[in-house]
Design a protein around this motif. Sequence first.
Motif, mmCIF file in Angstrom:
data_model
loop_
_atom_site.group_PDB
_atom_site.id
_atom_site.type_symbol
_atom_site.label_atom_id
_atom_site.label_comp_id
_atom_site.label_asym_id
_atom_site.label_seq_id
_atom_site.Cartn_x
_atom_site.Cartn_y
_atom_site.Cartn_z
ATOM 1 N N LYS A 103 -20.543 -52.943 20.713
ATOM 2 C CA LYS A 103 -20.968 -51.689 20.094
ATOM 3 C C LYS A 103 -20.982 -50.541 21.087
ATOM 4 C CE LYS A 103 -24.592 -49.778 17.118
ATOM 5 N NZ LYS A 103 -25.879 -50.043 16.417
ATOM 6 N N VAL A 104 -21.572 -50.764 22.243
ATOM 7 C CA VAL A 104 -21.723 -49.662 23.193
ATOM 8 C C VAL A 104 -20.387 -49.331 23.864
ATOM 9 C CG1 VAL A 104 -22.385 -50.998 25.244
ATOM 10 C CG2 VAL A 104 -23.333 -48.712 24.887
ATOM 11 N N TRP A 105 -19.546 -50.330 24.135
ATOM 12 C CA TRP A 105 -18.239 -50.044 24.724
ATOM 13 C C TRP A 105 -17.337 -49.323 23.731
ATOM 14 C CZ3 TRP A 105 -16.120 -54.462 28.355
ATOM 15 C CH2 TRP A 105 -17.021 -54.646 29.413
ATOM 16 N N SER A 106 -17.393 -49.700 22.471
ATOM 17 C CA SER A 106 -16.581 -49.011 21.461
ATOM 18 C C SER A 106 -16.963 -47.537 21.399
ATOM 19 C CB SER A 106 -16.777 -49.664 20.084
ATOM 20 O OG SER A 106 -16.304 -50.995 20.073
ATOM 21 N N GLU A 107 -18.258 -47.263 21.478
ATOM 22 C CA GLU A 107 -18.716 -45.872 21.441
ATOM 23 C C GLU A 107 -18.214 -45.082 22.645
ATOM 24 O OE1 GLU A 107 -22.902 -43.417 21.987
ATOM 25 O OE2 GLU A 107 -22.944 -45.299 20.861
ATOM 26 N N HIS A 108 -18.342 -45.636 23.828
ATOM 27 C CA HIS A 108 -17.979 -44.900 25.037
ATOM 28 C C HIS A 108 -16.464 -44.779 25.213
ATOM 29 C CE1 HIS A 108 -22.114 -44.922 25.780
ATOM 30 N NE2 HIS A 108 -22.221 -45.967 26.587
ATOM 31 N N LEU A 109 -15.724 -45.823 24.846
ATOM 32 C CA LEU A 109 -14.273 -45.806 25.035
ATOM 33 C C LEU A 109 -13.548 -45.077 23.912
ATOM 34 C CD1 LEU A 109 -13.784 -49.483 26.279
ATOM 35 C CD2 LEU A 109 -13.620 -47.396 27.658
ATOM 36 N N GLY A 110 -14.198 -44.969 22.754
ATOM 37 C CA GLY A 110 -13.562 -44.301 21.632
ATOM 38 C C GLY A 110 -12.523 -45.136 20.926
ATOM 39 N N VAL A 111 -12.500 -46.442 21.195
ATOM 40 C CA VAL A 111 -11.579 -47.376 20.533
ATOM 41 C C VAL A 111 -12.355 -48.642 20.191
ATOM 42 C CG1 VAL A 111 -9.530 -46.491 21.709
ATOM 43 C CG2 VAL A 111 -10.839 -48.344 22.757
ATOM 44 N N PRO A 112 -11.955 -49.380 19.154
ATOM 45 C CA PRO A 112 -12.668 -50.616 18.811
ATOM 46 C C PRO A 112 -12.561 -51.648 19.930
ATOM 47 C CG PRO A 112 -11.248 -49.895 17.005
ATOM 48 C CD PRO A 112 -10.873 -49.068 18.187
ATOM 49 N N VAL A 113 -13.684 -52.270 20.235
ATOM 50 C CA VAL A 113 -13.736 -53.341 21.237
ATOM 51 C C VAL A 113 -14.240 -54.596 20.541
ATOM 52 C CG1 VAL A 113 -14.836 -54.150 23.353
ATOM 53 C CG2 VAL A 113 -14.118 -51.762 23.151
ATOM 54 N N GLY A 114 -13.532 -55.687 20.693
ATOM 55 C CA GLY A 114 -13.843 -56.915 19.975
ATOM 56 C C GLY A 114 -15.081 -57.626 20.480
ATOM 57 N N PRO A 115 -15.557 -58.639 19.724
ATOM 58 C CA PRO A 115 -16.770 -59.368 20.101
ATOM 59 C C PRO A 115 -16.588 -60.337 21.265
ATOM 60 C CG PRO A 115 -15.840 -60.285 18.097
ATOM 61 C CD PRO A 115 -15.026 -59.069 18.411
ATOM 62 N N THR A 116 -15.351 -60.658 21.610
ATOM 63 C CA THR A 116 -15.086 -61.570 22.723
ATOM 64 C C THR A 116 -14.713 -60.756 23.960
ATOM 65 O OG1 THR A 116 -14.288 -63.275 21.202
ATOM 66 C CG2 THR A 116 -13.712 -63.515 23.534
ATOM 67 N N TYR A 117 -15.380 -61.048 25.060
ATOM 68 C CA TYR A 117 -15.125 -60.280 26.278
ATOM 69 C C TYR A 117 -13.687 -60.454 26.734
ATOM 70 C CZ TYR A 117 -15.074 -58.962 31.189
ATOM 71 O OH TYR A 117 -14.752 -58.396 32.403
ATOM 72 N N ASP A 118 -13.053 -59.313 27.038
ATOM 73 C CA ASP A 118 -11.680 -59.275 27.534
ATOM 74 C C ASP A 118 -11.651 -58.317 28.711
ATOM 75 O OD1 ASP A 118 -8.959 -58.845 28.039
ATOM 76 O OD2 ASP A 118 -8.406 -59.011 25.925
ATOM 77 N N VAL A 119 -11.149 -58.761 29.853
ATOM 78 C CA VAL A 119 -11.133 -57.912 31.034
ATOM 79 C C VAL A 119 -10.338 -56.636 30.798
ATOM 80 C CG1 VAL A 119 -9.095 -58.994 32.072
ATOM 81 C CG2 VAL A 119 -10.836 -57.924 33.545
ATOM 82 N N HIS A 120 -9.379 -56.676 29.877
ATOM 83 C CA HIS A 120 -8.601 -55.476 29.591
ATOM 84 C C HIS A 120 -9.474 -54.388 28.965
ATOM 85 C CE1 HIS A 120 -5.452 -58.661 29.802
ATOM 86 N NE2 HIS A 120 -4.853 -57.723 30.504
ATOM 87 N N ASP A 121 -10.479 -54.804 28.192
ATOM 88 C CA ASP A 121 -11.423 -53.816 27.661
ATOM 89 C C ASP A 121 -12.231 -53.183 28.792
ATOM 90 O OD1 ASP A 121 -10.714 -54.181 24.971
ATOM 91 O OD2 ASP A 121 -12.084 -55.879 24.761
ATOM 92 N N ALA A 122 -12.671 -54.015 29.742
ATOM 93 C CA ALA A 122 -13.418 -53.488 30.877
ATOM 94 C C ALA A 122 -12.575 -52.506 31.687
ATOM 95 C CB ALA A 122 -13.902 -54.636 31.763
ATOM 96 N N ASP A 123 -11.287 -52.791 31.823
ATOM 97 C CA ASP A 123 -10.418 -51.928 32.616
ATOM 98 C C ASP A 123 -10.062 -50.628 31.911
ATOM 99 O OD1 ASP A 123 -10.492 -53.714 34.683
ATOM 100 O OD2 ASP A 123 -8.581 -54.672 34.187
ATOM 101 N N ARG A 124 -10.360 -50.548 30.622
ATOM 102 C CA ARG A 124 -10.126 -49.286 29.917
ATOM 103 C C ARG A 124 -11.022 -48.171 30.455
ATOM 104 N NH1 ARG A 124 -9.653 -50.810 23.460
ATOM 105 N NH2 ARG A 124 -7.627 -51.903 23.560
#
Length: 695
Positions: A474-495
Amino acid sequence: MTYFVKYLPVTTGNSTRLYTDGRDYCADLYEDLRSAKKFVFLTGLHFMAEFGLIRTGKPSDAVATLAQVLRQTGERGVQVFLLVNQFWRDESEVITGGHPIRAKIMKAGELYGYLPETLKLFDSLKGLKNVHCRTDIHPNSDIFATHHQKTVVIDDRVAFLGGIDLTYLDGDRWDTSEHTARHRHVDRTQKFWHDVHLRLQGPAVEFVRDNFLQRWNHGSLHTIRKKSLNSYEAWSQHIGEDPRHVAVEATQDRRPPALPPFAQKSVLSYTYPADGEEPAAPTVQIVRSMPRKDNWHRQKPTWNTNRSDEWEHSCKEAYLIGIRSANKYIYLENQWVADEDIWAELAAAARRNKNNPDFRIILMVPYEGLFAAGLGSNQELFIGTEMEDVIKASRSPATFGMYALHQHDRRSNVQGQIYIHSKVLIIDDAWSLIGSANAGGISLEGVRSGRDEPDTELSAIIHDKAFASAFRSKVWSEHLGVPVGPTYDVHDADRFRGLANKPGGKLRFFPGYDNIKRGVPTWFPESLQESRDPLRIDFAKQSRIIPSLSRDLLASGLPPTLVRAAFTARVVPSVPPGWRCWYRWHCQLHYDPTEPSGRDPRRAPVYLKLRSLKYDRDEVWNYSDQDSVYIGKLSAERINAETTTAVLGVIRCRVKILPLDEGPNDPGPSMVLQFECMFLNDRFARGNHPDFVRR
């Protein structure tokens, strides 16, 4: 592996609801208050009578203010107990400039009218015998410490806790994930607000309730009323010129109204965490910071089995426990990250996971730090060496990043930082911490050398994989402005790193981190890459002076106070090829050398010499190529000799931008950057300031 504080109980069978930003929390609080049947307990740093819980733009919003809802609750016969922090016993000396640090806090934090606003709320609830309002003064309130908890308990059925105060002071806490100006009081501070709160139902509610019981029964409670002034006092306090400058006096209440009775439970009825055991079910533990007091033995709950200390520091232990358990990622979103032990654990986590190329440490903090929130300092000044330690311990530049948020609401043409006020930590999609305790400073240990009088704080550890995963998503989707899935993915962190400082985006690198990070270029907008005329570039919009306190300066043996700080003029975006910057520096202070307290802002300014950080010389008064300076030994000694507390100072740098073949005396475009801060007497700083007492 340890997941909890050993001497505090843990609970299972709780239901939790997460709030990111204030709108949904306020809406649920509104409904829960309306359904209250027996009692309501509220604590907070501040409350405002007209704070709107429901904001639709309709006339019905007028009956959904905090004062209206509490009054309606009391009129139904519900017992309401309201406990509000009071900064100082007497604000008159602050209003008239009698205390420099308090005056700075009130000015920068928009705290003028803090106590009058509290009185306004109390007065709006008068006439109801079952509504009881008191202020609570922290035992170390003379300079910094506060009662910082933000909790609501309703009927032993539901509890709210987290970072959200129901106030406009220093920023409107009601906001949405879109962070627009709609229905918000952004005119007060020109900033948006990001925060996190939690709703609990189940056995954990008891511990939030017990915290209120002990504070109400054994705290330094006061009643407040408007102070009667003679003509001289009224003139000296400028009463009538500003409605916020209302004199309020406090009277200690040694026998506050009795709380409803609650059965005392034996310590044997609680469950305590077992070493090395991962919980099989979602588990919640309430942790606190509580100062040492003469009556700590009465304030201490029976379920706290720690016998070694006369104060509670489980909020700090919670931060350290979480970071030590990380092996996938650490996400620390916090208003204030300054605790040395927390930074040491972040560096240790980076070293421990150096063989894991996907391990990430992400910090989200305010762009302007706590300086904009009222404390007379800026956090990027104190954590430069700590950031360097984490960077050096990291496997690669991708391992560690530190970010902030900015918003431009084009519909209302309001822009400013999205102020990070949350105090949360998420570890490995398994463990979370939510509450009122910042990751450093006065939240965890206090300000004096005794390190035993922190703010009162309350947070919750939640060991629940589903909750932590949803929280991060929820919080990463808000800050990144793109949907972030429920399973941790390092590519999401690198965004975060990929999107930081992109034109039109919300994400920014935190300035202090941006100044020292390795391998990441300074942002240069693509639209300006072909431009060779700096007159077409708005450098002044983002350029700023960045403070730092380097390890070399600390190792010099000179006083580790603000007067030993270094300052760098950061020009953003980068100057185009074929051009260069010339810098001219000075430092200006207002104080009276004959009055050691330094309390006369009407005096002519005192100018101090600044020295080049690179060459250690003082020719920076005239234009030079030196973009970094510091305040030298003689200037530091002068401040220490001529002051006893603190004085306000301004570091200014005029930056001239010229072609490479022209000199600093040639005409050309220029801008003035400035950084305002408090200059502390060394002895005073060592005894009182949270960022110095452990250096």
